[in-house]
Enzyme design. Structure first.
Site: not given
Length: 263
Positions: A12, A15, A49, A166, A221
């Site tokens: 995954k 960020g 995001g 996640d 997470k």
């Protein structure tokens, strides 16, 4: 593909890595170098995001988060799906191709990979993903390609759903019976003094959450990692993409972050 380790690895990716082409390039080059030795298949699952936040700002739409999850009104899901399954997915695919990988862009819905249903009416078009049928994904891996999967899914009624990346990665790993690594900006879970915690079980994690050592998005997470450890019956790693020189160790199954242990 003649794998030395026949268990696929789901990575995954989230960020700031998604915002930095240099970091992404280093990561994909590490994957390409690793896959030359055909040791195991790698699958990327991603969020994005920051792209959604930028788009919402341009459209003067409010961003609301609840318990680390993005509230997604149904009227906004086409916009969010476009950012994640469209822009983010194709930017990642393009970078992977540039770095020598045969990348295939997918979503959670493709080939029935994951089943998705509404998680909580208060969150809107936010989905809960559970493992589905991994056959199409296995065929893509067998063809020597690397899937890059967005966290957008579809319900059985064809409704677009935004799934936490996640949690999406956990569902994909379940569909493949794969190992799972959650890569983010941070090295893993840090204690109150900023030191890396090598491994955590459920009780230790709950104590850190209650003590507010683990907060905000890291709670999601950590909970996803604990769920995955139990569902898959194997240790799950939370680590960082910031040190590309360590990624080959990670792909080979060595721990470079925090491991979450099944109960």
């Amino acid at each position: 593909m003649n794998n030395v380790n026949s268990t696929p690895l789901v990575v995954k990716l989230g960020g700031a890595a998604l915002e930095c082409s240099d970091t992404l390039s280093q990561l994909f080059k590490a994957v390409a170098e690793y896959q030359k030795s055909a040791q195991r298949s790698i699958v990327i699952v991603h969020g994005g995001g920051y792209l959604v936040d930028d788009l919402m700002k341009k459209l003067n739409l409010e961003t609301v988060k609840k318990d680390g999850l993005r509230v997604t009104p149904y009227e906004q899901i086409p916009v969010i799906a476009g950012a994640l399954a469209g822009t983010a997915n194709k930017l990642l695919q393009g970078q992977a191709i540039k770095d020598g990988l045969n990348a295939v862009g997918l979503s959670l819905a493709d080939g029935g990979l994951c089943s998705v249903e509404e998680l909580n009416p208060e969150l809107g078009a936010v989905g809960k993903a559970t493992p589905g049928n991994g056959e199409v994904l296995q065929a893509i891996l067998a063809a020597g390609a690397m899937p890059i999967i967005s966290s957008i899914g579809l319900t059985t009624q064809g409704q677009l759903m935004n799934v936490n990346a996640d949690q999406a990665a956990v569902a994909v790993a379940g569909a493949l019976d794969a190992d799972l690594v959650l890569l983010s900006d941070v090295s893993g879970v840090l204690d109150g003094k900023g030191h890396l915690i090598p491994s955590l079980d459920k009780q230790q994690a709950q104590d850190l959450i209650q003590g507010q050592v683990i907060t905000d998005g890291m709670i999601v997470k950590v909970e996803a990692a604990l769920q995955a450890a139990n569902d898959l019956g194997r240790a799950i790693e939370v680590a960082t993409w910031r040190y590309p020189e360590k990624l080959n160790q990670l792909f080979a199954g060595k721990s470079i972050g925090t491991q979450f242990l099944p109960q």
